[in-house]
Design a protein around this motif. Sequence first.
Motif, short mmCIF file in Angstrom:
data_model
loop_
_atom_site.label_atom_id
_atom_site.label_comp_id
_atom_site.label_asym_id
_atom_site.label_seq_id
_atom_site.Cartn_x
_atom_site.Cartn_y
_atom_site.Cartn_z
N TYR A 128 -46.19 -33.39 115.37
CA TYR A 128 -44.76 -33.09 115.31
C TYR A 128 -44.15 -33.19 116.70
O TYR A 128 -44.74 -32.74 117.68
N HIS B 106 -38.41 -23.32 100.33
CA HIS B 106 -38.67 -23.36 101.78
C HIS B 106 -37.35 -23.50 102.55
O HIS B 106 -36.51 -24.32 102.18
N ASN C 170 -49.28 -27.95 109.48
CA ASN C 170 -48.21 -28.25 108.54
C ASN C 170 -46.89 -27.79 109.14
O ASN C 170 -46.85 -27.31 110.28
N LEU C 171 -45.81 -27.91 108.38
CA LEU C 171 -44.49 -27.57 108.93
C LEU C 171 -44.40 -26.09 109.32
O LEU C 171 -43.80 -25.75 110.33
N ASP D 148 -43.33 -35.65 103.58
CA ASP D 148 -43.32 -36.29 104.90
C ASP D 148 -43.35 -35.28 106.06
O ASP D 148 -43.95 -35.56 107.10
N ALA D 149 -42.69 -34.15 105.89
CA ALA D 149 -42.72 -33.14 106.96
C ALA D 149 -43.89 -32.18 106.74
O ALA D 149 -44.10 -31.27 107.52
N ARG D 150 -44.62 -32.38 105.69
CA ARG D 150 -45.74 -31.55 105.27
C ARG D 150 -45.37 -30.08 105.18
O ARG D 150 -45.88 -29.23 105.91
N ILE D 151 -44.45 -29.79 104.28
CA ILE D 151 -44.14 -28.39 103.96
C ILE D 151 -45.34 -27.87 103.17
O ILE D 151 -45.72 -28.45 102.16
N PRO D 152 -45.98 -26.80 103.65
CA PRO D 152 -47.26 -26.41 103.05
C PRO D 152 -47.11 -25.76 101.68
O PRO D 152 -46.05 -25.23 101.34
N MET E 247 -51.54 -32.98 111.70
CA MET E 247 -50.35 -33.82 111.72
C MET E 247 -49.56 -33.57 113.01
O MET E 247 -49.52 -32.45 113.50
N PRO F 9 -41.39 -34.68 112.21
CA PRO F 9 -42.77 -35.16 112.03
C PRO F 9 -42.90 -36.57 112.61
O PRO F 9 -41.96 -37.36 112.51
#
Lengths: 414, 119
Positions: free
Chosen positions: B3, A121, B85-86, A169-173, B1, B108
């Motif tokens: 951001y 990513h 999500n990101l 934590d950043a929620r990379i999918p 979530m 986030p």
Amino acid sequence: MQETKVNQMRKQVDHIYRSESRRVFATLIRLLGDFDLAEEAMHEAFAVAAEKWPGEGMPANPRTWLVSVGRFKAIDAIRRRTRFDVSLAELGQRLDSSGIEVKDDENVEDDRLRLIFTCCHPALPQDAQIALTLREVCGLKTEAIASAFLVAPPTLAQRIVRAKAKIRDARIPYQVPSRTDLPERLDTVLQVIYLVFNEGYAASSGASLTRADLSGEAIRLGRLVMALLPEPEVMGLLALMLLQESRRNARTTSTGDLILLEDQDRSLWNPAQISEGRALVQQALASQRIGAYTLQGAIAAVHAEAPSTAATDWAQIVALYTLLGQIEHSPIIDLNRAVAVAMRDGPAAGLRLIDAILADGNLANYHLAHAARADLCRRLEKTADAEASYQRALALVKQEPERRFLERRLRELG
Amino acid sequence: MKYMLLIYSDENAWTESEQKHCYKESIELTQKLNANGQYLGSSPLQPVSTATSVRVRDGKRLVTDGPFAETREQLGGYFLVDAANLDDAIAIAGRIPAARKGTVEIRPILELKGLLPEQ
């Protein structure tokens, strides 16, 4: 009799571990939503397999069985830990209610692709992308990756821990990117693979064994992505790697000294890799969606087809570099084109181009630019100019075999 | 979530008409995000020349003129969004008009139990 049967089964578990563990792991990440939990669950599942299969026999679909057992083991572990960690309670509930059966065999290949895109990513730093891909997709040990990249194992382990924390934590999918994002995201994946390949290809001394392994790993990764996503640039990169790899045995002496393309014994080139690489280049070119890797692969293919440097189709190589320069502006491509022009039109024509590139200043500190200039001056019998450029290249070179090569050339000037 | 999308750019790089146009486009974006249920809040900020910094050390309050740090690009506004999500947050950040001139930093939100939600 019984003893040999148990041994046979043990061998079969080992075999399935080698062929299936990365697939099982990739699917468990999707089901569990956590890298570390998935790894633990995967190992537990194989431990149960080693214990049960010798007595009960191997299940009809070992992969599905392993995923299923791994998932149960993870839920168990979460339940036990929930007593100490409230944040896991929610995850445990979610897993409990998400159904018991694991039967999505067709999803498994998608899971491997998801894993590759998550590890590569663009929100992760490049060194972490490389480390994560080798560890999670290829299954290499942290120590092996660290020694191949000449970094301390704790440094590399920390890189991986940080990357996993960011994924969480950043929620990379955990998904294959959308069609609009795919070209850009695929580019990051291909870049990671090519960097791994080059790390194994550029260095040819010292810990040479592990480094050749890196190139092999990159080619395996290329094949995997190719099987999952047969885009033209994936073919182009795989072709490029195979064609470069085909020359490995011819590019250094037994003492580790560098042999230039023009001096290589072409009978040492690997014909199987060449024919596979050439076929892939043809296939990629036929797609009409031609990218930078395909063009570099095509250039490597022209070299591979030539019986000697003199008999190489330099006009074709100049044309390919010109196209490449239009897609990707880079002074290094200009430099390679200048060298090809020198082969097509003579050293004076190449020298004019190299002097213009050096005058731009971009490659002033790039040793190969000065080495190329020195070589052309040598051929034009401009000895003083050649000597000055070899000295400049020697002041900038970092790799030992390249240094020895330049020193030899300088001595030969007399 | 959730951001936070923080918009950084060189304040001096904007002409008045560019800024007006950017505000108009940003308002349109907030409406689209709101229709998707992704909008939590957004606002541009007055220029950094209006900034005041406060710190408390050893129980003493210290007030100074200017931003936290002098940088070439300044915090000029934000979007607070709800994204899956990101990748989803990146897609939204790419639609922020100021991203074409400056940089959008995606952070986030750390969910803290007991903290009151946005009004």
